[in-house]
Write an enzyme that holds these catalytic residues in place. Sequence first.
Site, short mmCIF file in Angstrom:
data_model
loop_
_atom_site.label_atom_id
_atom_site.label_comp_id
_atom_site.label_asym_id
_atom_site.label_seq_id
_atom_site.Cartn_x
_atom_site.Cartn_y
_atom_site.Cartn_z
N SER A 59 1.63 4.13 7.86
CA SER A 59 1.19 2.83 8.34
C SER A 59 0.25 2.17 7.34
O SER A 59 0.33 2.09 6.20
CB SER A 59 0.88 2.60 9.68
N ASP A 75 2.08 -4.67 6.25
CA ASP A 75 1.59 -3.34 5.95
C ASP A 75 2.25 -2.17 5.34
O ASP A 75 3.41 -2.51 5.04
CB ASP A 75 0.83 -2.80 7.32
N ASP A 86 3.97 0.27 6.22
CA ASP A 86 5.35 0.53 6.50
C ASP A 86 6.19 -0.62 7.12
O ASP A 86 7.44 -0.44 7.65
CB ASP A 86 5.45 1.80 7.53
N ASP A 111 5.90 -2.63 9.62
CA ASP A 111 5.94 -2.99 11.10
C ASP A 111 5.00 -3.95 11.63
O ASP A 111 4.86 -3.99 12.85
CB ASP A 111 6.03 -1.61 11.95
#
Length: 445
Positions: free
Chosen positions: A102, A241, A243, A245
């Site tokens: 992340s 960010d 990834d 999400d």
Amino acid sequence: MARKYFGTDGIRGATNLAPMTAQMAMKVGMAAGAHFQRGDHRHRVVIGKDTRLSGYMLENAMVAGFTSVGMDVVLVGPMPTPAVAMLTQSMRADMGVMISASHNPYADNGIKLFGPDGFKLSDADEEAIEALIDREVPLAASSDIGRARRYDDARGRYIHFAKATFPDDLRLDGLKVVVDCANGAAYQVAPSALWELGAEVVAIGVDPNGKNINDGVGSTAPDTLRETVVASGAHIGIALDGDADRLIVVDEHGRIVDGDQLMATIATGWARRGRLNGGGLVATVMSNLGLERHLGEQGLGLIRTKVGDRHVLEAMRARGYNVGGEQSGHIILTDYATTGDGLVASLQVLAELVRAGAPASEVLHRFEPVPQILKNVRFAGGKPLEAASVIDCIAGAEAELAANGRLVIRPSGTEPVIRVMAEGDDAAQVEAVVNRICDAVRAAA
């Protein structure tokens, strides 16, 4: 039951250090593959990743693990976490895997698992997989070893999906948008989707080299986005960010718009059009008191959960809400997705901007946040929150804030840290309360 490997969002850590090693990735693939082989059909797993250097190593290790127990693998390459969840469901795969840490720096990595419905795994599934990781998992017969293939159209499918969430009667023509992809998983799909919807796109954080993910860019480092928006004369800036999400927005003046303001924008807009379910939204205990008051003024409610988008989603599903999220920018819209989706959430924000025909600075700052202070207190051991002196100090602080503020104190789930958060109308009072509690915790530790 105490977890050995799984944390609040999958398995995560520094790469090439336990548990984030190639050996562990292979074991997770074997264990998860064995757990999800149900029924007599040919079993399939979708694997995506972000742009970290270690993604190659972990991806190959997981392919070995899954194929060794007889599961076929579909590799989609660098893709947002929500895209992997969507593809898992739409391709009728038995499970999905996202290799990502992340918003963490490149040296970290993680493994997130999704079930066939595209939702993150239940506690029961994670516990069952954990139990298998340390056991000898039966291997497939030579003739039943799985196959792996790369799926080249994954980006196109996700772009099409994301665009379909944007209202058919609206376009982004005339809107100049800066999008910061954090040199991460959305570096190709996010600029493409915005351009195809008509926006003039200025893309930054779209040159991943394996080591620059989240490095001075993205939702946790918005200064580059702020500067670019102002310098380019853009109408709005969007930061994802690593990834993708998570979403943070910047208005035309470079002011940050956090997840609380974005949730308020989406929820009130949906309420006006009669499509908000549950009569409000779901957020965590960290969301600002100003959000709660604003929603109340609109006749809407706020359900609070423990920190973590997983807890938010559980409450949304249990109570029938379709908008929820976190102040940090995880925004879950269950009409469209099974997890937080930064691109989809940004499209809903842009739709509100287009409908209003007004600047982002007027549309997106829905309420004035009350002063909020969060401090972390590191301790060497023991249970300082159980000390009588700390309990008395907290009780006194709660009485002092009373109806004019809130107090949230919680231990970190990943490190020996106590997080002390207070908010209220009087900034000086809030700071004094936090400092007093922090001092009490230090003295008791």
